[in-house]
Write an enzyme that holds these catalytic residues in place. Structure first.
Site, PDB file in Angstrom:
ATOM      1  N   ASP A  11       0.825  -1.205   0.000  1.00  0.00           N
ATOM      2  CA  ASP A  11       0.000   0.000   0.000  1.00  0.00           C
ATOM      3  C   ASP A  11       0.864   1.262   0.000  1.00  0.00           C
ATOM      4  O   ASP A  11       0.597   2.215  -0.730  1.00  0.00           O
ATOM      5  CB  ASP A  11      -0.919  -0.010   1.225  1.00  0.00           C
ATOM      6  CG  ASP A  11      -1.970   1.079   1.160  1.00  0.00           C
ATOM      7  OD1 ASP A  11      -2.748   1.097   0.193  1.00  0.00           O
ATOM      8  OD2 ASP A  11      -2.018   1.913   2.080  1.00  0.00           O
TER       9      ASP A  11
ATOM     10  N   LYS B 195       1.440   4.289  -2.892  1.00  0.00           N
ATOM     11  CA  LYS B 195       1.288   5.715  -2.602  1.00  0.00           C
ATOM     12  C   LYS B 195       2.500   6.519  -3.060  1.00  0.00           C
ATOM     13  O   LYS B 195       2.345   7.593  -3.672  1.00  0.00           O
ATOM     14  CB  LYS B 195       1.050   5.910  -1.103  1.00  0.00           C
ATOM     15  CG  LYS B 195      -0.298   5.390  -0.629  1.00  0.00           C
ATOM     16  CD  LYS B 195      -0.447   5.500   0.886  1.00  0.00           C
ATOM     17  CE  LYS B 195      -1.813   4.975   1.337  1.00  0.00           C
ATOM     18  NZ  LYS B 195      -1.977   5.037   2.809  1.00  0.00           N
TER      19      LYS B 195
END
Length: 815
Positions: free
Chosen positions: A678, A682
């Site tokens: 994750d 980003k």
């Protein structure tokens, strides 16, 4: 004297007729009245349909005839006392028997001539006017009945006859001068030849009947009573925010009626225009409402645009070719051919180069027009001087109308800009020299969206309507809908945004309401909705084709992320907290951006990084201003920051991760957060938004999880593995604690390379005091060298993520 005309819906049944008689009774107290009535609602259509069936020997015509008889007899029984019904029923039955004879003739001869059809069509008005006149006698009104065929004389065209005005006016004047009754009832729509043969004045001819009589007797006012409260700024059945126009000029009314405003029949205005007889359009079912007054010079301050109208079922025929340039006669031959075929032209536009002529006609006449025109220009087509006639169907004409438009600059620009913003393609444009209307030919499927968008631009209090379609209404989605409900009035009053949720979906069901879903009861509606389908959700949004539509993805689904391009191509904006699309292959990321620009559909994903923090928006502004990012340092996982801020030798790693998931800080699959995937997505998105080309596999991911934990395939096994490897996690904590450091999962981008991983952060570092689930980003740029641009705050949680989605919706509202 006033002339009042009541339309088919006004006299559709006994209840409505009683309302009409109440209106007449009140109006007759001060004025003599001529009352023109239409056939009972939809009767004329039934009469014509029955005739068509009889002419092809379809026995079903007898059932329709019986239905027509039952309907009229029922009105008689409802409105005439039993003691006085006999004579009325007898006369009504005689009319119906004559009608039956006509149908039998059509059936036996298999023939339906224009003359017979006109006679059959006349029975709707003959029956309704007779019955209403008898009801008025029963109610002891000072009234009488007059057959319009004895007054209005026409040519022998039968179905759309031309009125012999001089003779008609003489007849009307002679009759009304001698008439002593307070109220005269007349059938609309019908007339007669000099020989007494029945003719009709075309569809909507009852309006025309009333106007002819009003002109002949120099009436004080012509009143058109219908089922709406006047002429509206747009069709109220399509544009819910449309309002009645209080005062309008004859010319404006004619333009609106020509372009589809069906409240008043276009030829109605002509007989009263020269005598400047006011026309008042009123609502039978709300007689207290003001309605619309039509006069030569409307009083008071007048808007530049009075109304927006449209015509459906249009075909565009184009004659073009280099052989037309500089050669006279092409237009003449085109129009003469259509005249010979009795085809009405609705719109004309011609290129200044004389290379092409476009005309708009009714869809039903398109094939006949093409055959005739191809034959007319067969020689030129054979020599390739012109192309065969090009026919485009399923179009609509949309028109801005206003007598003062010529005095206001930029109206056409506003019109076309608004259509462009909503991805409405314009096929042709026409504007008269008088500048009373600007017309555009568009696809029929875009008409509703175009009407609402233009009405919002020209008539509403600059309140922009956004129509949302939300997929994923779990924890974050529920908070988002709650925020929308809470802020609805504030957004409308302060930001001039009317935000409606039209569709919602979860993994099981989906529900739509074009009027807007009640956010107090959306859970109940969704529970009873249709079975969820990604394809059906998309197709339903396309079918609604609403202006300012926004698709909102609050899922973590690969499948949902794959359909963003389809939405954007249909001018549907996309707002997403799902990082998968923007972290997918660089070409896909760029392609979504290109599609967004091409189709003027914003693609916003602020919550991909930092939840509700304005990280991406700030970065976009930095880049747009000409600055360049060289380095990024960031703590981008609210869940990992929460975990390592709460993990110590006093608890277990398993328990802290469990708590993070319960509080909504992690993805549904917590391994996505803890594995670093994750965070890698980003930093990839931030690098791409900074202008760098990077793929996910280019990012170095130094995971702190054991390989066995990374290999788990479900949450149960994942948590079991955390328990099994507790000693590993305690050792990680001890190493940092021994150095008086705190553990932070840091993402770094520098020199075109990115990496993510757990780091020991000393007490003098900006990341050291980052508490809870907060995020922090440091941007080092040409302008921010020694002191980086810093953005810090809550970076996880359902409430802040929902607010980030909310902010993106507001950004679209301000576009």
């Amino acid at each position: 004297m006033n002339v009042l005309k009541f339309g088919g819906t006004s006299v559709a049944n006994a209840q409505n007729i009683s309302l009409v008689i109440d209106i007449i009774t009140k109006a007759s107290q001060n004025k003599k009245l001529a009352i023109v009535v239409s056939a009972f609602g939809n009767t004329t259509n039934m009469l014509l349909k029955t005739a068509e069936l009889a002419a092809v020997k379809d026995e079903y015509y007898r059932s329709l005839l019986q239905e027509i008889e039952n309907r009229h007899m029922q009105v008689v029984k409802d409105l005439i006392p039993v003691t006085e019904q006999s004579a009325v029923i007898s006369h009504t039955k005689r009319l119906l028997n004559y009608l039956e004879t006509l149908y039998e003739g059509c059936f036996l001869l298999r023939e339906l001539t224009p003359k017979t059809l006109a006679t059959i069509a006349s029975f709707g008005e003959l029956l309704s006017s007779y019955i209403i006149s008898e009801v008025m006698k029963v109610r002891q009104l000072d009234s009488n009945y007059k057959d319009s065929r004895e007054l209005i004389i026409t040519t022998e065209s039968f179905e759309n006859a031309q009125v012999e005005m001089k003779l008609t006016q003489e007849n009307c004047q002679a009759f009304f001068e001698k008439n002593e009754k307070q109220i005269i009832i007349l059938p609309g729509f019908i007339a007669a030849t000099p020989n007494g043969e029945t003719t009709t004045l075309g569809r909507g001819g009852s309006d025309y009947t009333a106007a002819i009589i009003a002109s002949a007797v120099d009436a004080d006012e012509l009143q058109i009573w219908t089922d709406v409260s006047g002429m509206y700024t747009a069709n109220p059945r399509i544009v819910k925010q449309a309002t009645p126009i209080p005062h309008i000029s004859y010319q404006e009314a004619m333009e609106l009626s020509h372009f589809g405003a069906k409240v008043i029949y276009p030829p109605t205005i002509q007989p009263v225009l020269h005598k400047e007889i006011p026309i008042l359009v009123k609502n039978t079912f709300s007689p207290e409402q003001e309605g619309t007054r039509i006069t030569k010079n409307p009083q008071g301050k007048q808007q530049a645009v009075k109304g927006i109208s449209y015509i459906e079922n249009i075909s565009l025929l184009t004659l073009e070719g280099s052989g037309m340039i500089g050669i006279p006669g092409f237009s003449k031959r085109l129009f003469e051919t259509l005249l010979a075929e009795k085809i009405n032209i609705i719109l004309i536009t011609q290129a200044s180069s004389e290379h092409s002529i476009c005309i708009g006609i009714n869809d039903k006449e398109a094939s006949r027009a093409k055959m005739a025109l191809d034959e007319t220009f067969a020689y030129e087509i054979a020599l390739k001087k012109v192309d065969p006639i090009l026919v485009e169907q399923q179009l609509a004409i949309i028109a801005l109308v206003g007598e003062n438009m010529k005095n206001h600059q930029g109206l056409s620009g506003k019109m076309f800009s608004m259509l462009g913003k909503n991805n409405v393609n314009i096929r042709a444009i026409a504007q008269g020299a008088s500048e009373k209307n600007i017309s555009a030919v568009i696809n029929s499927e875009d008409a509703k969206k175009a009407l609402n968008a233009l009405h919002e631009e020209f008539f509403e209090e600059k309140i922009k309507q956004l129509n949302l379609f939300v997929t994923g209404v779990g924890n974050v989605g529920e908070r988002f809908l709650a925020q929308l409900k809470q802020q609805h009035e504030y957004l409308r009053e302060q930001l001039k945004l009317n935000i409606r949720v039209i569709g919602i979906s979860n993994s099981r069901t989906m529900f739509f309401d074009e009027e807007g879903i009640d956010l107090d009861s959306w859970k109940d509606k969704l529970a009873k909705g249709d079975k969820a389908s990604l394809d059906e959700f998309y197709e339903t949004i396309k079918t609604h084709n609403l202006r300012n539509s926004i698709f909102i993805d609050i899922t973590a689904s690969h499948d949902v992320s794959k359909v963003y391009g389809d939405y954007l191509r249909n001018n549907i904006s996309v707002v997403t907290c799902n990082k998968i699309a923007c972290a997918s292959e660089y070409e896909n990321y760029q392609n979504l951006k290109r599609i967004s620009q091409k189709y003027n559909a914003p693609f916003l994903f602020e919550t991909n990084v930092g939840a509700g923090l304005p990280i991406i928006d700030t970065l976009k502004n930095v880049i747009a201003s000409g600055d360049r990012v060289h380095k990024i340092q960031a703590v981008l996982s609210g869940s990992l920051n929460f975990v390592f801020n709460n993990f110590s030798n006093q608890n277990t790693f398993h328990d802290v991760v469990t708590q993070a998931q319960k509080e909504g800080y992690t993805e549904p699959d917590p391994k996505i957060d803890l594995s670093g995937v994750d965070v890698a997505r980003k930093i990839l998105i931030l690098a791409r938004e900074s202008g760098y080309i990077l793929e996910l596999e280019d990012i170095e991911n130094n995971s702190f999880l054991p390989q066995e934990t990374l290999a788990t395939e479900n949450n149960e096994d994942f948590y079991a593995s955390l328990t099994k490897h507790e000693a590993h996690f305690q050792q990680i904590f001890k190493e940092a604690n021994d150095k008086d450091c705190r553990l932070k999962y840091v993402a770094t981008f520098e020199d075109g390379k990115a990496k993510v991983g757990l780091q020991h952060i000393p007490s003098d570092h900006p990341f050291y005091n980052l508490e809870g689930s907060d995020n922090i980003v440091l941007f080092f740029t040409d302008r921010y060298v020694a002191q980086p641009l810093q953005i810090k705050g809550a970076g996880a949680g359902a409430e802040v993520t929902a607010s980030g989605i909310f902010a993106d919706v507001i950004r679209i509202g301000k576009f």
